[in-house]
Structures are given as C-alpha cells and as structure tokens.
Design a protein around this motif. Structure first.
Motif, PDB file in Angstrom:
ATOM      1  N   UNK A 137      47.604  55.145  45.068  1.00  0.00           N
ATOM      2  CA  UNK A 137      46.542  55.495  44.127  1.00  0.00           C
ATOM      3  C   UNK A 137      45.192  54.902  44.487  1.00  0.00           C
ATOM      4  N   UNK A 138      45.146  54.088  45.513  1.00  0.00           N
ATOM      5  CA  UNK A 138      43.894  53.463  45.983  1.00  0.00           C
ATOM      6  C   UNK A 138      43.138  52.778  44.842  1.00  0.00           C
ATOM      7  N   UNK A 139      43.874  51.928  44.097  1.00  0.00           N
ATOM      8  CA  UNK A 139      43.244  51.247  42.968  1.00  0.00           C
ATOM      9  C   UNK A 139      43.228  49.731  43.121  1.00  0.00           C
ATOM     10  N   UNK A 140      43.491  49.243  44.302  1.00  0.00           N
ATOM     11  CA  UNK A 140      43.473  47.796  44.527  1.00  0.00           C
ATOM     12  C   UNK A 140      42.064  47.277  44.293  1.00  0.00           C
ATOM     13  N   UNK A 141      41.958  46.104  43.672  1.00  0.00           N
ATOM     14  CA  UNK A 141      40.640  45.562  43.327  1.00  0.00           C
ATOM     15  C   UNK A 141      40.292  44.281  44.080  1.00  0.00           C
ATOM     16  N   UNK A 142      41.304  43.531  44.494  1.00  0.00           N
ATOM     17  CA  UNK A 142      41.041  42.232  45.100  1.00  0.00           C
ATOM     18  C   UNK A 142      41.488  42.194  46.545  1.00  0.00           C
ATOM     19  N   UNK A 143      40.854  41.310  47.297  1.00  0.00           N
ATOM     20  CA  UNK A 143      41.209  41.168  48.709  1.00  0.00           C
ATOM     21  C   UNK A 143      42.638  40.670  48.853  1.00  0.00           C
ATOM     22  N   UNK A 144      43.099  39.904  47.894  1.00  0.00           N
ATOM     23  CA  UNK A 144      44.462  39.402  47.908  1.00  0.00           C
ATOM     24  C   UNK A 144      44.829  38.844  46.550  1.00  0.00           C
ATOM     25  N   UNK A 145      46.108  38.825  46.245  1.00  0.00           N
ATOM     26  CA  UNK A 145      46.525  38.290  44.952  1.00  0.00           C
ATOM     27  C   UNK A 145      46.429  36.775  44.918  1.00  0.00           C
ATOM     28  N   UNK A 146      46.650  36.126  46.044  1.00  0.00           N
ATOM     29  CA  UNK A 146      46.402  34.684  46.094  1.00  0.00           C
ATOM     30  C   UNK A 146      44.903  34.501  46.051  1.00  0.00           C
ATOM     31  N   UNK A 147      44.438  33.683  45.206  1.00  0.00           N
ATOM     32  CA  UNK A 147      43.000  33.459  45.119  1.00  0.00           C
ATOM     33  C   UNK A 147      42.356  34.416  44.131  1.00  0.00           C
ATOM     34  N   UNK A 148      41.684  35.419  44.645  1.00  0.00           N
ATOM     35  CA  UNK A 148      40.887  36.319  43.807  1.00  0.00           C
ATOM     36  C   UNK A 148      41.707  37.023  42.741  1.00  0.00           C
ATOM     37  N   UNK A 171      36.083  40.412  42.943  1.00  0.00           N
ATOM     38  CA  UNK A 171      35.651  39.086  42.493  1.00  0.00           C
ATOM     39  C   UNK A 171      34.163  38.944  42.778  1.00  0.00           C
ATOM     40  N   UNK A 172      33.384  38.564  41.791  1.00  0.00           N
ATOM     41  CA  UNK A 172      31.923  38.549  41.943  1.00  0.00           C
ATOM     42  C   UNK A 172      31.424  37.585  43.014  1.00  0.00           C
ATOM     43  N   UNK A 173      32.198  36.560  43.332  1.00  0.00           N
ATOM     44  CA  UNK A 173      31.766  35.605  44.358  1.00  0.00           C
ATOM     45  C   UNK A 173      32.410  35.856  45.723  1.00  0.00           C
ATOM     46  N   UNK A 174      33.420  36.686  45.767  1.00  0.00           N
ATOM     47  CA  UNK A 174      34.107  36.961  47.025  1.00  0.00           C
ATOM     48  C   UNK A 174      33.378  38.084  47.757  1.00  0.00           C
ATOM     49  N   UNK A 175      33.196  37.922  49.022  1.00  0.00           N
ATOM     50  CA  UNK A 175      32.536  38.965  49.818  1.00  0.00           C
ATOM     51  C   UNK A 175      33.451  39.446  50.932  1.00  0.00           C
ATOM     52  N   UNK A 176      34.736  39.456  50.653  1.00  0.00           N
ATOM     53  CA  UNK A 176      35.712  39.964  51.622  1.00  0.00           C
ATOM     54  C   UNK A 176      35.833  41.470  51.500  1.00  0.00           C
ATOM     55  N   UNK A 177      35.877  42.109  52.641  1.00  0.00           N
ATOM     56  CA  UNK A 177      36.207  43.530  52.681  1.00  0.00           C
ATOM     57  C   UNK A 177      37.701  43.622  52.964  1.00  0.00           C
ATOM     58  N   UNK A 178      38.337  44.657  52.450  1.00  0.00           N
ATOM     59  CA  UNK A 178      39.757  44.853  52.698  1.00  0.00           C
ATOM     60  C   UNK A 178      40.048  46.340  52.781  1.00  0.00           C
ATOM     61  N   UNK A 179      41.173  46.654  53.380  1.00  0.00           N
ATOM     62  CA  UNK A 179      41.628  48.032  53.462  1.00  0.00           C
ATOM     63  C   UNK A 179      42.599  48.252  52.311  1.00  0.00           C
TER      64      UNK A 179
END
Length: 181
Positions: free
Chosen positions: A152-163, A139-147
């Motif tokens: 497949x290591x293809x996750x894009x967002x910090x969480x499905x709720x929200x971003x 998300x262009x406005x989110x600055x969360x880092x996540x593991x």
C-alpha cells in the motif's frame, strides 16, 4: 562509533551520516577514521581504508552531492550539474576487489573504491524502480530517505527503531492524556 544501517542501500545509509539536517546537523564523520569505520561496518570493504583529512573532505563532498541528488529525485526537481558530475566522476573509479579464499570471500579496496560503490549505488537508485518509492521519514527532525516497499506504500518512518518507536510512544501518550467520553 557504531553506525546505523537500515536503508538496504549503501547510499541511503551513508547520506544520513549527517543527521537531523536543518535542525541539529549532527555530523557523524568527524575524523578520517570515522569514514574508514563506516566503510567496514557497511560491509563495502573488510579492512578500514587509509583516509586522511583531504579524503574525509572528499567523502563529505560526495555525500552532500548525493544528498542533493536524492532530494531532487524525491522532490521531482532538476539535479544540479555540479552534483551529477561529482557523483559520475566518483562512480567511474575502481571498485573493491573480491577474492575467494578457503575462509570465504574477502572485499578489499581503498577509499576511492568505497566512494565508487556509494556513487554507483546513487546512480543505480536513479535508474531503478526504487526511485518511485523514495520517501522522507515523517519524523520532523529525521532527514533520512528510505525506499517504501510496504504494501500500500504507506510507510511513514525510516525505521521502527528510533523514529517509528518515538512516534508510536508519543501517540500513546496523547491518547492516555485525552479523557474518555
């Protein structure tokens, strides 16, 4: 204030107490009791530690140093010596005490103990395999880092709720606007 805990690591949940870095820079720790409440909601201690204005500044300074260390880890750049020293110093502090009573385990500690937990988690992140799976939210406005522990290591967002939900809704709206051929 209710804080969001979605990262499975205390340091990665604490760093985003400034959200939308570089855009809106939304500070969630505006008063000493905000940090005390965060520590309880995070489960680090069960009673809010005593925090004054100087303690809040100390917590924010540590947060910013940890943000820069996580940023350097993700970007593959060298970490600043001052940031490493600040985190190392905080990590050397006492941890919360655990006590088993008839009604369960209790976690007690002061502000320094909470900061020690956060700093140690930051150091442990650097030593763990999680460091290879650290990502920034897409998300262009989110600055969360996540593991990214996804297959497949293809996750894009910090969480499905929200971003993630916002991205899916925007994609749906784009598809609905595009005429079918």
């Amino acid at each position: 204030m209710k804080f969001e805990f979605i990262a499975d690591r205390p340091v990665l949940d604490f760093v985003p107490t400034v959200s939308e870095r570089g855009h809106a820079d939304v500070e969630q720790l505006t008063a000493p009791e905000d940090f005390a409440d965060w520590a309880v909601q995070a489960g680090i201690v069960e009673r809010p530690p005593r925090v004054d204005d100087a303690g809040l500044r100390q917590a924010k300074d540590l947060r910013e140093a940890m943000f820069r260390l996580v940023q350097a880890l993700i970007d593959g750049t060298a970490a600043a010596t001052a940031d490493r020293e600040l985190v190392n110093e905080a990590a050397a502090g006492p941890l919360p005490t655990l006590r088993l009573d008839d009604d369960g385990v209790h976690r007690r500690g002061d502000m320094d103990a909470v900061l020690a937990v956060l700093a140690r988690d930051c150091l442990e992140l650097h030593a763990s395999d999680d460091r290879h799976a650290l990502r920034w939210c897409a998300d262009e406005h989110c600055t969360r880092a996540f593991v990214d522990r996804s297959r497949g290591s293809r996750r894009r967002w910090c969480g499905m709720r929200g971003c993630g939900d916002r991205a899916k809704a925007a994609a749906y709206r784009r598809r609905r606007r595009t005429p079918a051929r």
